[in-house]
Design a protein around this motif. Sequence first.
Motif: not given
Length: 126
Positions: A42-48, A50-58
Amino acid sequence: KNLSGSVEDRPLYLRKLSTTIIAAMSNEDQRLVDMQIEIFAYWKLMKKRLLDYIIMATTRCLVDNLIKKQLKISLLEAVLRYNEKELVQLFSQDAGTASKRINIESRLEKLYAAKDAIDKHNKLDL
């Protein structure tokens, strides 16, 4: 649970575990290992995510701001560069497109009238 995959991908506390070690554990200890594996996955999935979301939002923020600024500047330059008559001509349909639109609207009105006539005729037959 499944311990397949490379050992390096596992967290430190799961790297030394093998199926033989797990088989020798009590049921409660095995449930603990299962929970650790689930939490780690779950932690690995959430990190991925979160990173995807940050990249998309930026990316969206940067691109949107850049496009909006550039579009605003371009439109302002266009308005200031042309007089009113030239702007109307610039944003108007060309004669061919306007003629096609009028022709299609006329055909559409005729088709609706024909459909209404057919519907009336069908109602009379019932």
